[in-house]
Design a protein around this motif. Structure first.
Motif, mmCIF file in Angstrom:
data_model
loop_
_atom_site.group_PDB
_atom_site.id
_atom_site.type_symbol
_atom_site.label_atom_id
_atom_site.label_comp_id
_atom_site.label_asym_id
_atom_site.label_seq_id
_atom_site.Cartn_x
_atom_site.Cartn_y
_atom_site.Cartn_z
ATOM 1 N N TYR A 300 59.599 58.258 23.992
ATOM 2 C CA TYR A 300 58.498 58.053 24.927
ATOM 3 C C TYR A 300 58.575 59.058 26.075
ATOM 4 O O TYR A 300 57.558 59.587 26.534
ATOM 5 N N ALA A 301 59.800 59.322 26.549
ATOM 6 C CA ALA A 301 59.978 60.303 27.626
ATOM 7 C C ALA A 301 59.475 61.672 27.184
ATOM 8 O O ALA A 301 58.830 62.393 27.962
ATOM 9 N N CYS A 302 59.761 62.035 25.938
ATOM 10 C CA CYS A 302 59.282 63.321 25.424
ATOM 11 C C CYS A 302 57.758 63.349 25.356
ATOM 12 O O CYS A 302 57.126 64.323 25.768
ATOM 13 N N SER A 303 57.158 62.282 24.861
ATOM 14 C CA SER A 303 55.712 62.261 24.672
ATOM 15 C C SER A 303 54.969 62.187 26.008
ATOM 16 O O SER A 303 54.120 63.031 26.311
ATOM 17 N N PHE A 304 55.284 61.184 26.826
ATOM 18 C CA PHE A 304 54.573 61.032 28.090
ATOM 19 C C PHE A 304 54.977 62.122 29.079
ATOM 20 O O PHE A 304 54.173 62.556 29.906
ATOM 21 N N LEU A 335 39.983 69.141 28.254
ATOM 22 C CA LEU A 335 40.023 68.661 26.871
ATOM 23 C C LEU A 335 41.300 67.880 26.589
ATOM 24 O O LEU A 335 41.285 66.903 25.837
ATOM 25 N N PHE A 336 42.394 68.308 27.188
ATOM 26 C CA PHE A 336 43.678 67.648 26.936
ATOM 27 C C PHE A 336 43.640 66.191 27.378
ATOM 28 O O PHE A 336 44.049 65.291 26.642
ATOM 29 N N GLY A 337 43.143 65.928 28.571
ATOM 30 C CA GLY A 337 43.086 64.559 29.076
ATOM 31 C C GLY A 337 41.986 63.730 28.458
ATOM 32 O O GLY A 337 42.148 62.528 28.223
ATOM 33 N N LEU A 338 40.846 64.363 28.154
ATOM 34 C CA LEU A 338 39.706 63.615 27.631
ATOM 35 C C LEU A 338 39.949 63.100 26.212
ATOM 36 O O LEU A 338 39.238 62.191 25.761
ATOM 37 N N MET A 339 40.925 63.638 25.513
ATOM 38 C CA MET A 339 41.248 63.147 24.174
ATOM 39 C C MET A 339 41.685 61.685 24.192
ATOM 40 O O MET A 339 41.649 60.992 23.176
ATOM 41 N N ASN A 340 42.081 61.201 25.363
ATOM 42 C CA ASN A 340 42.514 59.807 25.493
ATOM 43 C C ASN A 340 41.419 58.812 25.131
ATOM 44 O O ASN A 340 41.710 57.659 24.811
ATOM 45 N N PHE A 342 39.704 58.373 22.604
ATOM 46 C CA PHE A 342 39.781 57.787 21.256
ATOM 47 C C PHE A 342 41.136 57.973 20.575
ATOM 48 O O PHE A 342 41.439 57.279 19.608
ATOM 49 N N SER A 343 41.976 58.894 21.062
ATOM 50 C CA SER A 343 43.221 59.196 20.345
ATOM 51 C C SER A 343 44.178 58.012 20.342
ATOM 52 O O SER A 343 44.824 57.728 19.325
ATOM 53 N N ARG A 344 44.285 57.295 21.450
ATOM 54 C CA ARG A 344 45.203 56.148 21.484
ATOM 55 C C ARG A 344 44.735 55.044 20.548
ATOM 56 O O ARG A 344 45.551 54.428 19.859
ATOM 57 N N ALA A 345 43.450 54.797 20.544
ATOM 58 C CA ALA A 345 42.935 53.756 19.658
ATOM 59 C C ALA A 345 43.215 54.110 18.201
ATOM 60 O O ALA A 345 43.568 53.245 17.392
ATOM 61 N N THR A 346 43.085 55.385 17.859
ATOM 62 C CA THR A 346 43.356 55.823 16.492
ATOM 63 C C THR A 346 44.810 55.550 16.119
ATOM 64 O O THR A 346 45.100 55.081 15.011
ATOM 65 N N GLY A 347 45.721 55.824 17.032
ATOM 66 C CA GLY A 347 47.131 55.555 16.776
ATOM 67 C C GLY A 347 47.399 54.082 16.533
ATOM 68 O O GLY A 347 48.169 53.711 15.643
ATOM 69 N N PHE A 398 47.111 69.188 19.348
ATOM 70 C CA PHE A 398 48.375 68.819 20.001
ATOM 71 C C PHE A 398 48.160 67.651 20.961
ATOM 72 O O PHE A 398 48.943 66.694 21.008
ATOM 73 N N SER A 399 47.055 67.691 21.720
ATOM 74 C CA SER A 399 46.732 66.595 22.638
ATOM 75 C C SER A 399 46.495 65.300 21.881
ATOM 76 O O SER A 399 46.948 64.224 22.309
ATOM 77 N N PHE A 400 45.803 65.387 20.751
ATOM 78 C CA PHE A 400 45.503 64.196 19.956
ATOM 79 C C PHE A 400 46.779 63.457 19.572
ATOM 80 O O PHE A 400 46.882 62.239 19.741
ATOM 81 N N PHE A 401 47.772 64.173 19.081
ATOM 82 C CA PHE A 401 49.013 63.529 18.650
ATOM 83 C C PHE A 401 49.857 63.074 19.840
ATOM 84 O O PHE A 401 50.571 62.074 19.750
ATOM 85 N N THR A 402 49.770 63.786 20.961
ATOM 86 C CA THR A 402 50.511 63.359 22.157
ATOM 87 C C THR A 402 50.004 62.014 22.655
ATOM 88 O O THR A 402 50.779 61.093 22.912
ATOM 89 N N GLN A 403 48.673 61.886 22.802
ATOM 90 C CA GLN A 403 48.098 60.640 23.299
ATOM 91 C C GLN A 403 48.221 59.532 22.257
ATOM 92 O O GLN A 403 48.455 58.365 22.590
ATOM 93 N N GLU A 404 48.037 59.882 20.975
ATOM 94 C CA GLU A 404 48.057 58.899 19.895
ATOM 95 C C GLU A 404 49.415 58.222 19.798
ATOM 96 O O GLU A 404 49.513 57.023 19.566
#
Length: 425
Positions: A300-304, A335-340, A342-347, A398-404
């Motif tokens: 989690y530390a790596c991702s967040f 774009l990096f922040g706006l991926m949030n 839907f990306s988290r819901a997808t995960g 990359f942003s998609f997988f980070t937020q997901e």
């Protein structure tokens, strides 16, 4: 799968928490708290990262070195980490609504006073105090935890956290536009960025007052009323003999009553009284003995950690590396922040689907796959920097997988800790 448009909203009669989510409902107390929690966290991001999109102008105006800019980024994150550890007990004592409102209104002060900074030391110190607003993540999550039952709280927490994090993307769009608007009105660069900082400060202050005036801490209303409700539940459970139960509690006899004001269904029952034990230091150390917990903490530390680091520098990076204007670099950085959105819901959906098909091994596989791909595309981003188009495409993936990953983590962590009574409701 959690239904996101449950109508009417089912209520657990034991905990008085919502057993479903209806994103189109804004009624008190459940969905009002849900929407205010994520929007408050999003608003906090506008103050927390308001400086980041304007770094090219601020660096030139204050004659900052790259090292000094990096130091200011680190202090902003460091203060957030420190104050997040302190805010938890305040939520326990005063409730999430007051804690959130206090953080937003107090933190609006250093954000609004940013225009008074004249040198590097003042800038670094200022960003330390602005970073306090990042602690709003704690009441954001605490708030939904008080409102939603264990069957849906993971999804609720992930949605409010993800949509709140979307504030970084919103800020990268908002601040350059405000800056350009002020310049167009005749202000200099020196004055424009300083005046622009007043806008997010005002938004944070208004949002803090809105939390305080228009929402509730818990299903019972004010935070002070929750203990009174627990006493009433005990009395009710001891004296009721023939009562009706909520479907989720697997009883044979069911009766529901509809609350027209809140568009919800409340069931009556007489089960065991909900008495979760308060966590102690010893319990936390016991959890830390579980190697799975340690591994998840580092993951989690790596991702967040990546998310916060990128949010701080992405606009300036595109401005510096590709010689883009501050506004164009901000739009790409957004774009990096706006991926949030839907990306988290997808995960979460992928994790739930894998769990239904393969059990815990399926959830574990999704957990591994997403953070593995996160690392792969982070490395790929390094090799895409010769072309702006390639860099933007890889940044989005990359942003998609980070937020997901952050939602997959929230789905997986409760399973690891389910043996600890202080974690399970």
């Amino acid at each position: 799968m959690v239904k996101l448009f449950a109508r009417p909203l089912p209520i657990d009669p034991v905990t008085q928490k919502a057993d479903g989510i209806n994103l189109l409902n804004f009624g008190r107390p459940y969905m009002r708290a849900f929407h205010l929690s994520w929007f408050s966290f999003l608003t906090a991001f506008t103050g927390w990262f308001a400086i980041a999109p304007l770094i090219p102008t601020i660096k030139e105006d204050l004659k900052l070195t790259t090292s000094e800019v990096n130091s200011s980024n680190l202090t902003s994150i460091a203060s957030t980490i420190i104050f997040r550890t302190l805010i938890g007990p305040l939520c326990d004592r005063f409730g999430p609504r007051r804690t959130m409102a206090t953080l937003l209104t107090i933190s609006a002060i250093p954000v609004g006073l940013s225009g008074l900074v004249t040198n590097a030391n003042g800038f670094i110190t200022l960003r330390f105090f602005i970073g306090i607003i990042g602690a709003t993540f704690v009441p954001c999550q605490f708030w939904t935890t008080q409102m939603f039952s264990s069957s849906v709280v993971g999804c609720a927490n992930a949605l409010v956290g993800g949509w709140g994090n979307m504030g970084a993307g919103v800020t990268y769009v908002l601040m350059p536009l405000i800056f350009e608007g002020l310049k167009s009105s005749g202000l200099s660069d020196h004055a424009s960025w300083r005046v622009a900082m007043v806008i997010p400060a005002g938004i944070c202050f208004v949002m803090g007052l809105s939390c305080l005036l228009f929402s509730d801490d818990c299903p019972q209303g004010d935070w002070s009323k929750r203990k009174q409700q627990q006493i009433e539940e005990i009395h009710y459970a001891e004296n009721e003999k023939t009562v009706e139960v909520h479907d989720a509690n697997k009883a044979t006899k069911t009766k529901t009553t509809k609350d027209d004001d809140n568009d919800s269904i409340i069931s009556e029952k007489s089960p065991k009284v909900h008495t979760p034990s308060r966590p102690t230091i010893g319990m936390f150390f016991k959890a830390l003995k579980n190697p799975n917990v340690i591994i998840l903490m580092f993951m989690y530390a790596c991702s967040f950690g990546i998310e916060l680091a990128v949010d701080n520098v992405i606009g300036y990076f595109f401005h510096d590396h590709f010689a883009l204007s501050q506004t164009k670099a901000g739009m790409i950085g957004a774009l990096f922040g706006l991926m949030n959105i839907f990306s988290r819901a997808t995960g979460g959906f992928l994790s739930d689907y894998a769990y239904q098909k393969r059990g815990i091994r399926g959830r574990l596989f999704v957990h591994f796959l997403i953070i593995f791909l996160n690392g792969i595309f982070l490395v790929a981003f390094r090799f895409s920097l010769n072309n702006l188009k390639d860099a933007v495409i890889i940044l989005v993936i990359f942003s998609f997988f980070t937020q997901e990953y952050l939602l997959v983590y929230l789905k997986f962590m409760p399973i690891i800790l389910q043996s600890h009574s202080w974690f399970v409701e």
